[in-house]
Enzyme design. Structure first.
Site, mmCIF file in Angstrom:
data_model
loop_
_atom_site.group_PDB
_atom_site.id
_atom_site.type_symbol
_atom_site.label_atom_id
_atom_site.label_comp_id
_atom_site.label_asym_id
_atom_site.label_seq_id
_atom_site.Cartn_x
_atom_site.Cartn_y
_atom_site.Cartn_z
ATOM 1 C CG HIS A 65 5.238 8.753 39.389
ATOM 2 N ND1 HIS A 65 6.540 8.699 39.838
ATOM 3 C CD2 HIS A 65 4.841 7.455 39.242
ATOM 4 C CE1 HIS A 65 6.903 7.427 39.981
ATOM 5 N NE2 HIS A 65 5.894 6.658 39.616
ATOM 6 C CG ASP A 105 -2.046 5.247 37.265
ATOM 7 O OD1 ASP A 105 -1.734 4.065 37.559
ATOM 8 O OD2 ASP A 105 -1.732 6.231 37.967
ATOM 9 C CD GLN A 121 5.915 5.217 35.269
ATOM 10 O OE1 GLN A 121 6.193 4.646 36.305
ATOM 11 N NE2 GLN A 121 6.042 4.642 34.075
ATOM 12 C CB CYS A 171 2.902 4.189 35.573
ATOM 13 S SG CYS A 171 1.582 4.228 36.802
ATOM 14 N NE ARG A 192 10.101 5.001 37.072
ATOM 15 C CZ ARG A 192 9.408 4.796 38.193
ATOM 16 N NH1 ARG A 192 8.287 4.109 38.160
ATOM 17 N NH2 ARG A 192 9.803 5.326 39.338
ATOM 18 N NE ARG A 249 6.650 5.838 45.065
ATOM 19 C CZ ARG A 249 6.256 4.914 44.179
ATOM 20 N NH1 ARG A 249 5.621 3.829 44.588
ATOM 21 N NH2 ARG A 249 6.500 5.076 42.898
HETATM 22 N N1 CP Z 1 5.188 2.865 38.490
HETATM 23 C C1 CP Z 1 5.693 2.875 39.729
HETATM 24 O O1 CP Z 1 6.153 3.890 40.226
HETATM 25 O O2 CP Z 1 5.667 1.657 40.341
HETATM 26 P P1 CP Z 1 5.995 1.366 41.873
HETATM 27 O O3 CP Z 1 4.852 1.901 42.680
HETATM 28 O O4 CP Z 1 6.069 -0.137 41.936
HETATM 29 O O5 CP Z 1 7.276 2.014 42.243
HETATM 30 N N1 NVA Z 2 -1.397 6.824 40.598
HETATM 31 C C1 NVA Z 2 -0.706 5.741 41.248
HETATM 32 C C2 NVA Z 2 0.655 5.548 40.649
HETATM 33 C C3 NVA Z 2 1.435 4.399 41.224
HETATM 34 C C4 NVA Z 2 2.806 4.255 40.635
HETATM 35 C C5 NVA Z 2 -0.601 6.026 42.738
HETATM 36 O O1 NVA Z 2 -0.262 7.164 43.114
HETATM 37 O O2 NVA Z 2 -0.898 5.123 43.531
#
Ligand code: CP
Ligand code: NVA
Length: 301
Positions: free
Chosen positions: A134, A218, A137, A259, A287, A107
């Site tokens: 993502h 989101d 997700q 998400c 997930r 990530r």
């Molecule tokens: N939805 C998601 O990816 O959550 P986290 O940021 O907690 O991993």
């Molecule tokens: N759009 C959000 C998703 C988190 C899982 C971010 O990138 O912070």
């Protein structure tokens, strides 16, 4: 061995296989304690590195648990603790890690970091979120929709809010899984131009959700967005909140997804998040199952 970098770079047939495998693996574990190993220990003898340059709850825990259920081992690494965060190149990091581990999940911020990791690693690399996409997700989201409503092909999905990284993976999925995607949000927060043609825009949220099988939103401020933009974004997005008035204009049996993590009563009201349309915790659970299937697909096991 294959990377899982994005939904649009994975074939529809492979995406379908991953969803079907995830469902089968979920069924096979039904009602079993979370900590019990799968019957089929396909990751026995495998070591998986989970690298986080941004915070995470779901991605971190679901990958870790998933690997352990399949008999493998994990190490969770934070970007700042690694030499990667202190000037070592991504290419060198990728080559070194490939000597120790069998799979890398990362990530990160810039998509270029993910792509360079994948280019230089000799083990599969999985995208655990970048500023742009993502994909893990949205695999869980497609799985969740189909669990509740059957095939997603031909259904109407409406995204209300910021045209962000999670939306981008929905747009990629709309093409690969052949569903109809509508974006409703303020023009300054439109999705990036590379996604043109994958969705339609309707600025009026009430009109956008008419006939929707699924309404998604989101956070209004993503992890890569500057905090200084918070107030402006809130002002731009307030009219796109998913609340009871908006959901009432979608189909009676429409689902609601997010998400997570959510900012309750900003992008969606608690009434909707905890109400009868919501499947947000099923998404979170899936997930785990979806990523187990992704890891198996990457490793060919
Ligand atoms: N939805 C998601 O990816 O959550 P986290 O940021 O907690 O991993
Ligand atoms: N759009 C959000 C998703 C988190 C899982 C971010 O990138 O912070």
């Amino acid at each position: 061995m294959t990377d899982f970098l994005d939904i649009h770079t994975t074939s529809p047939a492979d995406l379908r296989k991953i969803i079907d495998d995830a469902q089968a693996m979920k069924q096979a574990r039904a009602d079993r304690p979370k900590g019990t190993p799968d019957d089929d220990q396909v990751l026995a003898g495998h070591m998986v590195a989970l690298i986080f340059e941004k915070p995470s709850t779901r991605t971190r825990v679901s990958f870790d648990v998933g690997v352990r259920q399949m008999g493998g081992q994990t190490m969770v690494l934070s970007g700042t603790d690694m030499q990667l965060g202190h000037g070592e190149t991504i290419a060198d990091t990728a080559r070194v890690l490939s000597r120790y581990v069998d799979l890398i999940m990362i990530r990160t911020f810039e998509e270029a970091t993910l792509l360079e990791m994948a280019e230089y690693a000799t083990v599969p690399v999985i995208n655990g979120l970048t500023n742009r996409t993502h994909p893990c997700q949205i695999m869980a989201d497609v799985m969740t929709f189909e669990e509740f409503r059957g095939p997603i092909k031909g259904k109407k999905v409406v995204w209300s809010g910021d045209g962000n990284n999670v939306f981008a993976s929905f747009a990629h999925a709309a093409k690969q899984f052949e569903f109809d995607l509508t974006f409703t949000g303020p023009e300054p927060l439109d999705p990036e131009r590379s996604l043109d043609g994958l969705y339609t825009i309707e600025r009026n949220p009430d009109k956008a959700v008419e006939g929707a099988d699924l309404v998604v939103t989101d956070t209004w401020v993503s992890m890569h967005d500057p905090q200084s933009a918070r107030e402006r974004r809130h002002n731009q997005l307030r009219g796109y909140q998913v609340n009871a008035d908006l959901m009432a204009k979608a189909k009676d049996d429409s689902l609601f997804m997010h998400c997570l993590p959510a900012h309750r009563d900003d992008e969606a009201t608690s009434e909707i998040m905890d109400g009868p349309h919501s499947v947000i915790f099923d998404e979170a659970e899936n997930r785990l199952h979806a990523q187990k299937a992704i890891m198996r697909w990457c490793l060919g096991v």
